[in-house]
Scaffold this motif. Structure first.
Motif, PDB file in Angstrom:
ATOM      1  N   UNK A 246      36.571  48.085  45.818  1.00  0.00           N
ATOM      2  CA  UNK A 246      37.744  48.948  45.604  1.00  0.00           C
ATOM      3  C   UNK A 246      39.069  48.334  44.678  1.00  0.00           C
ATOM      4  N   UNK A 247      39.120  47.062  44.947  1.00  0.00           N
ATOM      5  CA  UNK A 247      40.072  46.187  44.169  1.00  0.00           C
ATOM      6  C   UNK A 247      39.612  46.324  42.486  1.00  0.00           C
ATOM      7  N   UNK A 248      38.402  46.113  42.424  1.00  0.00           N
ATOM      8  CA  UNK A 248      37.771  46.313  40.965  1.00  0.00           C
ATOM      9  C   UNK A 248      38.098  47.599  40.476  1.00  0.00           C
ATOM     10  N   UNK A 249      38.024  48.789  41.006  1.00  0.00           N
ATOM     11  CA  UNK A 249      37.881  50.071  40.603  1.00  0.00           C
ATOM     12  C   UNK A 249      39.657  50.425  40.244  1.00  0.00           C
ATOM     13  N   UNK A 250      40.266  49.698  40.901  1.00  0.00           N
ATOM     14  CA  UNK A 250      41.729  49.948  40.690  1.00  0.00           C
ATOM     15  C   UNK A 250      42.407  49.165  39.758  1.00  0.00           C
ATOM     16  N   UNK A 251      41.966  47.854  39.475  1.00  0.00           N
ATOM     17  CA  UNK A 251      42.692  46.837  38.856  1.00  0.00           C
ATOM     18  C   UNK A 251      41.918  46.362  37.356  1.00  0.00           C
ATOM     19  N   UNK A 252      40.669  46.776  37.453  1.00  0.00           N
ATOM     20  CA  UNK A 252      39.799  46.422  36.354  1.00  0.00           C
ATOM     21  C   UNK A 252      39.314  45.178  36.190  1.00  0.00           C
ATOM     22  N   UNK A 253      39.431  44.412  37.450  1.00  0.00           N
ATOM     23  CA  UNK A 253      38.704  42.860  37.390  1.00  0.00           C
ATOM     24  C   UNK A 253      38.483  42.648  38.902  1.00  0.00           C
ATOM     25  N   UNK A 266      25.416  31.125  47.545  1.00  0.00           N
ATOM     26  CA  UNK A 266      24.533  31.216  49.023  1.00  0.00           C
ATOM     27  C   UNK A 266      23.468  32.355  49.034  1.00  0.00           C
ATOM     28  N   UNK A 267      23.413  33.122  48.078  1.00  0.00           N
ATOM     29  CA  UNK A 267      22.678  34.149  48.007  1.00  0.00           C
ATOM     30  C   UNK A 267      23.062  35.470  48.960  1.00  0.00           C
ATOM     31  N   UNK A 268      23.945  35.744  49.027  1.00  0.00           N
ATOM     32  CA  UNK A 268      24.461  36.941  49.906  1.00  0.00           C
ATOM     33  C   UNK A 268      25.048  38.265  48.782  1.00  0.00           C
ATOM     34  N   UNK A 269      25.335  37.676  47.886  1.00  0.00           N
ATOM     35  CA  UNK A 269      25.697  38.855  46.751  1.00  0.00           C
ATOM     36  C   UNK A 269      25.005  38.395  45.667  1.00  0.00           C
ATOM     37  N   UNK A 270      24.712  39.264  44.657  1.00  0.00           N
ATOM     38  CA  UNK A 270      24.147  38.894  43.458  1.00  0.00           C
ATOM     39  C   UNK A 270      25.170  38.141  42.276  1.00  0.00           C
ATOM     40  N   UNK A 271      24.292  37.260  41.669  1.00  0.00           N
ATOM     41  CA  UNK A 271      25.284  36.299  40.779  1.00  0.00           C
ATOM     42  C   UNK A 271      25.818  36.951  39.667  1.00  0.00           C
ATOM     43  N   UNK A 272      25.168  37.970  38.948  1.00  0.00           N
ATOM     44  CA  UNK A 272      25.563  38.816  37.808  1.00  0.00           C
ATOM     45  C   UNK A 272      26.556  39.580  38.191  1.00  0.00           C
ATOM     46  N   UNK A 274      29.471  40.260  37.767  1.00  0.00           N
ATOM     47  CA  UNK A 274      30.487  40.660  36.917  1.00  0.00           C
ATOM     48  C   UNK A 274      29.851  41.769  35.655  1.00  0.00           C
ATOM     49  N   UNK A 275      28.683  41.643  35.611  1.00  0.00           N
ATOM     50  CA  UNK A 275      27.934  42.557  34.539  1.00  0.00           C
ATOM     51  C   UNK A 275      27.366  43.693  35.276  1.00  0.00           C
ATOM     52  N   UNK A 276      26.856  43.500  36.342  1.00  0.00           N
ATOM     53  CA  UNK A 276      26.015  44.575  36.820  1.00  0.00           C
ATOM     54  C   UNK A 276      26.749  45.150  38.153  1.00  0.00           C
ATOM     55  N   UNK A 277      28.056  44.714  38.399  1.00  0.00           N
ATOM     56  CA  UNK A 277      28.623  45.243  39.804  1.00  0.00           C
ATOM     57  C   UNK A 277      27.966  44.466  41.115  1.00  0.00           C
TER      58      UNK A 277
END
Length: 327
Positions: A246-253, A266-272, A274-277
Motif C-alpha cells: 500500500x505504501x509503495x503504491x501511494x508514495x512510489x518507493x 532470511x528467505x521470507x520475501x523475494x530479494x528482487x 524492488x524490480x519485481x514487486x
C-alpha cells in the motif's frame, strides 16, 4: 497554570499505563487544558476517570475493536484546542514537555521529543527517576537506532531475539508529537487503509514531509518501556508486507528497506522486490527463532494484495492455516 493544549492518547488494554500517564500529566508545569482518551475496546472501570488538574474527555465507539489509525484520527479531530499533542499511553514524559512543545509549534508544523527505551520493569517510574537511573545505566537512544538493533541497556538482551528490523525515525516521531489541528486536517489524518501491524507512522510523516511541513525535534527525552512490537516481529510479516505494498503504491518507493532486506535475506520475501514487486515466499515457523539457514514453510509466491487480512494474529501456526499450509 494551563496552556490551551489538547493531549490525545488511545487505550485498549494497557489501563495501568493510562493511570501512570494521567499522574505524569498532573505533574506537568504548565498543565495541558485537556486530555482526550479514545477507547479502542469496550469501556472499562476507568472509562470515566477524571482529574482535578485538567479536563478528561472520553471517546467511545460502537464496534468491538477500533483500529489504531481510526482511534488516533478520532481523538485528534475531536479535541477541543488547536494545539494538539498525540502521545503513546506508555510514554514517560518530562514535566516541561507541554510548554516546550507548545512554544516550538510557533516555528514548526510538527514537533516531537527524543525517545529512549527503558526496561519494561521501570514503566511506573517518574521521568526524574528514570533520568536518574539513566545516569548510572544509560537507556537506549532511539534517535540513533536506525543503524543497530535496539535493546535497552537497562535490560538483558534476548540472545534469541526473533525480530527483524529496527525503529524508524518516524516511529520515534509518533511517540510524542505536537501539531496544530489546522495542519492535522491538511494531512487528512492517519491513513485508515493500513491494517494490522506496520507503516502507519511512516505513512503519516511521509505525508507531512510531502506537504512541506517542517519537523522539529525537541531536546527533551521521552522514555518508553520496551515491548515486542517496538521492532517488526516475524509474527506480523504478512501484515507488514500488505502495508508495504500500500505504501509503495501511494508514495512510489518501498519503506523500511532495513526490514525488507532482512526478511529477504532470511528467505521470507523475494530479494528482487524492488524490480519485481514484493512477494511472500514462506511464513516463519513460530516454534523457534528463524535464521536464513533454517528451513521454512514454503508457499506459492503471493503479492500483498492476495494476502488475507489477518489482523493481529500472533501465531505463525494460525497464519499458515489461513494460507492453507499444514503445520
Amino acid at each position: 497554570m494551563q496552556l490551551p493544549v489538547s493531549v490525545v492518547t488511545i487505550v485498549k488494554n494497557r489501563t495501568e499505563k493510562l493511570c501512570h500517564l494521567i499522574q505524569q500529566l498532573e505533574q506537568c508545569a504548565p498543565l495541558p487544558a485537556e486530555l482526550v482518551i479514545v477507547w479502542m475496546s469496550p469501556p472499562s472501570d476507568l472509562s470515566l476517570v477524571k482529574s482535578d488538574k485538567f479536563d478528561i474527555v472520553h471517546k467511545f465507539v460502537n464496534i468491538d475493536d477500533l483500529p489504531i489509525a481510526r482511534a488516533r484520527n478520532k481523538g485528534l479531530t475531536e479535541a477541543k484546542y488547536d494545539a494538539l499533542v498525540y502521545m503513546n499511553v506508555d510514554a514517560i514524559c518530562a514535566p516541561n514537555f507541554i510548554a516546550a512543545g507548545f512554544n516550538a509549534l510557533t516555528n514548526a508544523e510538527v514537533v516531537h521529543t527524543q525517545v529512549k527505551t527503558i526496561a519494561n520493569e521501570h514503566w511506573d517510574l517518574s521521568h526524574d527517576a528514570v533520568a536518574a537511573l539513566e545516569k548510572h545505566q544509560p537507556a537506549t537512544d532511539s534517535s540513533a537506532a536506525s543503524n543497530s538493533t535496539i535493546h535497552s541497556n537497562l535490560e538483558t538482551p534476548n540472545s534469541q531475539d526473533n525480530d527483524h528490523g529496527k525503529y524508524s525515525n518516524d516511529t520515534i516521531c509518533s511517540t510524542v508529537f505536537f501539531i496544530s489541528k489546522t495542519n492535522f486536517e491538511k494531512t487528512g489524518g492517519f491513513d485508515e487503509g493500513y491494517s494490522g501491524f506496520g507503516l502507519n507512522d511512516e505513512d503519516f510523516f511521509t505525508n507531512c514531509r510531502t506537504l512541506g511541513f517542517s519537523i522539529h525535534s525537541l531536546p527533551i527525552n521521552t522514555y518508553v518501556p520496551s515491548r515486542p512490537n517496538d521492532k517488526c516481529p516475524l509474527n506480523h510479516l504478512i501484515d507488514f508486507v500488505k502495508n508495504t505494498q500500500r505504501f509503495h503504491a501511494k508514495w512510489g518507493h518501498y519503506p523500511r528497506p532495513d526490514i525488507l532486506d532482512a526478511y529477504a535475506s532470511a528467505g521470507y520475501v523475494n530479494k528482487n522486490y524492488r524490480e519485481e514487486g514484493l512477494h511472500v515466499l514462506c511464513v516463519p515457523d513460530d516454534e523457534e527463532p528463524r535464521t536464513a539457514a533454517k528451513e521454512s514453510k514454503p508457499v506459492a509466491a503471493l503479492s500483498a494484495t492476495q494476502l488475507p487480512n489477518t489482523g493481529n494474529l500472533n501465531s505463525g501456526r494460525q497464519r499458515a492455516t489461513l494460507l492453507g499450509l499444514s503445520r
